[in-house]
Design an enzyme around this catalytic site. Structure first.
Site, PDB file in Angstrom:
ATOM      1  N   GLY A  52      -1.046 -45.093  36.163  1.00 15.38           N
ATOM      2  CA  GLY A  52      -1.825 -46.055  36.953  1.00 15.38           C
ATOM      3  C   GLY A  52      -1.024 -47.352  36.998  1.00 15.38           C
ATOM      4  O   GLY A  52      -0.525 -47.816  35.956  1.00 15.38           O
ATOM      5  N   ALA A  53      -0.904 -47.922  38.197  1.00 19.22           N
ATOM      6  CA  ALA A  53       0.025 -49.041  38.410  1.00 19.22           C
ATOM      7  C   ALA A  53      -0.164 -50.209  37.422  1.00 19.22           C
ATOM      8  O   ALA A  53       0.774 -50.585  36.719  1.00 19.22           O
ATOM      9  CB  ALA A  53      -0.067 -49.495  39.862  1.00 19.22           C
ATOM     10  N   ARG A  94       9.499 -44.976  36.422  1.00 15.73           N
ATOM     11  CA  ARG A  94       8.757 -44.551  37.625  1.00 15.73           C
ATOM     12  C   ARG A  94       9.068 -45.541  38.761  1.00 15.73           C
ATOM     13  O   ARG A  94       9.022 -46.755  38.535  1.00 15.73           O
ATOM     14  CB  ARG A  94       7.241 -44.492  37.348  1.00 15.73           C
ATOM     15  CG  ARG A  94       6.884 -43.447  36.287  1.00 15.73           C
ATOM     16  CD  ARG A  94       5.411 -43.148  36.252  1.00 15.73           C
ATOM     17  NE  ARG A  94       4.991 -42.406  37.415  1.00 15.73           N
ATOM     18  CZ  ARG A  94       3.726 -42.172  37.732  1.00 15.73           C
ATOM     19  NH1 ARG A  94       2.754 -42.643  36.967  1.00 15.73           N
ATOM     20  NH2 ARG A  94       3.410 -41.479  38.811  1.00 15.73           N
ATOM     21  N   GLN A 199      -6.074 -36.302  38.615  1.00  8.57           N
ATOM     22  CA  GLN A 199      -6.536 -37.555  37.995  1.00  8.57           C
ATOM     23  C   GLN A 199      -7.996 -37.842  38.316  1.00  8.57           C
ATOM     24  O   GLN A 199      -8.682 -38.508  37.539  1.00  8.57           O
ATOM     25  CB  GLN A 199      -5.681 -38.749  38.473  1.00  8.57           C
ATOM     26  CG  GLN A 199      -4.279 -38.784  37.913  1.00  8.57           C
ATOM     27  CD  GLN A 199      -3.265 -38.167  38.870  1.00  8.57           C
ATOM     28  OE1 GLN A 199      -3.600 -37.216  39.584  1.00  8.57           O
ATOM     29  NE2 GLN A 199      -2.057 -38.668  38.897  1.00  8.57           N
ATOM     30  N   ASP A 240      -0.553 -48.506  44.610  1.00  7.69           N
ATOM     31  CA  ASP A 240       0.625 -48.581  43.735  1.00  7.69           C
ATOM     32  C   ASP A 240       1.607 -49.635  44.221  1.00  7.69           C
ATOM     33  O   ASP A 240       2.326 -50.242  43.427  1.00  7.69           O
ATOM     34  CB  ASP A 240       1.289 -47.210  43.635  1.00  7.69           C
ATOM     35  CG  ASP A 240       0.419 -46.293  42.798  1.00  7.69           C
ATOM     36  OD1 ASP A 240      -0.538 -45.713  43.354  1.00  7.69           O
ATOM     37  OD2 ASP A 240       0.653 -46.207  41.583  1.00  7.69           O
ATOM     38  N   LYS A 251      -1.728 -42.804  45.721  1.00  7.62           N
ATOM     39  CA  LYS A 251      -1.609 -41.379  45.368  1.00  7.62           C
ATOM     40  C   LYS A 251      -1.597 -40.470  46.593  1.00  7.62           C
ATOM     41  O   LYS A 251      -2.342 -40.687  47.543  1.00  7.62           O
ATOM     42  CB  LYS A 251      -2.776 -41.014  44.435  1.00  7.62           C
ATOM     43  CG  LYS A 251      -2.811 -39.607  43.912  1.00  7.62           C
ATOM     44  CD  LYS A 251      -1.525 -39.168  43.243  1.00  7.62           C
ATOM     45  CE  LYS A 251      -1.097 -40.054  42.102  1.00  7.62           C
ATOM     46  NZ  LYS A 251       0.315 -39.871  41.703  1.00  7.62           N
TER      47      LYS A 251
HETATM   48  O1  MRU Z   1       0.708 -41.213  39.421  1.00  8.49           O
HETATM   49  P1  MRU Z   1      -0.374 -42.124  38.896  1.00  8.49           P
HETATM   50  O2  MRU Z   1      -1.511 -41.390  38.306  1.00  8.49           O
HETATM   51  O3  MRU Z   1       0.200 -43.192  37.997  1.00  8.49           O
HETATM   52  O4  MRU Z   1      -0.860 -42.842  40.210  1.00  8.49           O
HETATM   53  C1  MRU Z   1      -1.894 -43.784  40.215  1.00  8.49           C
HETATM   54  C2  MRU Z   1      -2.504 -43.933  41.554  1.00  8.49           C
HETATM   55  O5  MRU Z   1      -1.903 -43.642  42.569  1.00  8.49           O
HETATM   56  C3  MRU Z   1      -3.872 -44.422  41.642  1.00  8.49           C
HETATM   57  O6  MRU Z   1      -4.441 -43.962  42.819  1.00  8.49           O
HETATM   58  C4  MRU Z   1      -4.110 -45.870  41.641  1.00  8.49           C
HETATM   59  O7  MRU Z   1      -4.752 -46.278  42.724  1.00  8.49           O
HETATM   60  C5  MRU Z   1      -3.098 -46.842  41.481  1.00  8.49           C
HETATM   61  S1  MRU Z   1      -3.443 -47.558  39.938  1.00  8.49           S
HETATM   62  C6  MRU Z   1      -4.910 -48.504  40.063  1.00  8.49           C
END
Ligand code: MRU
Length: 349
Positions: A52-53, A94, A199, A240, A251
């Site tokens: 999560g960002a 990442r 998730q 993100d 996502k």
């Molecule tokens: O790959 P992840 O699980 O780290 O990705 C997170 C996301 O894309 C979530 O949708 C999210 O909106 C971003 S974090 C609040």
């Protein structure tokens, strides 16, 4: 966030350790992962123990503090090289979430002007904690502002996990939902399962269950069905990375939900703190998209009847998969971005 009647953050630092709620094990096991140094923290980000960002941003900030504290040389120039190297390791984990780069640079830039490394070490912990507190507060404010958009008896759809687990606390997309629930609004949440890592089914559903917020997990490809039946009043997702023209990387699968929302006249909101906005990305075209292992599609994880967590192959041995982790939704599909200040209408970008 409250878990078993105890208040937790997703990530925090104590002594020289970084503590993380281990998201690889949820919803089956609640365990705290203890990271002993910045290499360990980088690995936790890469393997999605923390994800999560905003959460990986805070983990990166604490990773810089861990690296600074471990320095055992004797001059400030060597200290700076050591921290720079640690920042590069943490940043290489990442590529898509802007928060990771924002948070690492925040702590790094604060400590690099120190004239002696003992002061810089102390400052690294101070500023990493400041970053985490700031992020939690931004997310709380996102909740207060976003709550104003939610009416009583509304059904809200969300994608992936943009809850407290994805942040330091409160969440981005789930923060308005939390605050609406605390304000006794009657709401129902459609939770996209969010293949391939699930998730939604594993983490968002777990958070909502902890808070006793009514919800149902739906297959990713059922979202259009419920939208067409007018069972979805609004959509809130996290982000993100947000480009300067209002395009949003989130996502994989977010884009198609946004297109379907427009087709069905359903408002589509993105909730994100300042750390997610990237001044170097003019449009979504500039956002790097992470490609993850094909194993995430070829296998599933779950718990069996003996309560053992297992990885099971679901595809033929001969088959391969393609697995982009994020997609970009053009600003024209987004009704507004819920930020700490107000609702930023994407038309003004
Ligand atoms: O790959 P992840 O699980 O780290 O990705 C997170 C996301 O894309 C979530 O949708 C999210 O909106 C971003 S974090 C609040």
């Amino acid at each position: 966030m409250f878990i078993n009647n105890k208040n937790y953050r997703t990530v925090w630092m104590q002594d020289n350790y970084v503590y993380l709620i281990n998201q690889q094990l949820l919803p089956h096991k609640f365990e705290i992962y203890q990271s002993k140094n910045h290499i360990d923290t980088a690995n936790a980000i890469k393997t999605m123990i923390v994800r999560g960002a905003p959460a990986i941003g805070a983990a990166g900030a604490f990773g810089i503090a861990q690296a600074a504290l471990k320095f055992n040389g004797d001059n400030i120039e060597n200290f700076k090289n050591h921290v720079e190297k640690a920042a590069n390791i943490l940043k290489s984990t990442r590529p898509t979430a802007n928060d990771l780069f924002y948070a690492i640079d925040f702590v790094k830039n604060k400590i690099m002007n120190n004239l002696n490394f003992e002061d810089a070490k102390k400052d690294s912990v101070k500023y990493a904690n400041e970053y985490a507190d700031w992020n939690a507060e931004l997310c709380r404010k996102i909740g207060e502002h976003g709550n104003k958009l939610i009416k009583n008896n509304q059904n809200i759809l969300t994608h992936c996990n943009a809850g407290a687990l994805a942040c330091v606390d409160f969440g981005t997309a789930l923060s308005p939902i939390r605050i609406a629930h605390y304000n006794k609004k009657n709401i129902f949440v459609y939770v996209d399962e969010t293949r391939p890592r699930n998730q939604g089914a594993s983490l968002t559903a777990w958070e909502l269950a902890q808070e006793r917020i009514s919800h149902a997990i739906i297959a990713d490809n059922a979202a259009g069905f419920f939208m067409k039946k007018k069972e979805v009043d609004m959509i809130i997702v996290g982000a993100d990375r947000i480009a300067m023209n209002g395009d949003v990387a989130n996502k994989i699968g977010t884009y198609e939900k946004a297109v379907l929302a427009k087709e069905n006249n359903i408002p589509f909101y993105v909730a994100a703190p300042l750390s997610t906005f990237d001044i170097n990305s003019k449009t979504g075209e500039d956002i790097p998209i992470e490609e993850r292992s094909e194993d995430e599609l070829l296998y599933i994880h779950g718990i069996d009847e003996n309560k053992i967590i297992r990885k099971i192959r679901i595809a033929p041995e001969e088959s391969h998969a393609k697995n982009p982790a994020f997609d970009v939704t053009s600003a024209r599909y987004i009704t507004g971005i819920i930020n700490l200040i107000s609702f930023i209408n994407t038309n003004i970008f």
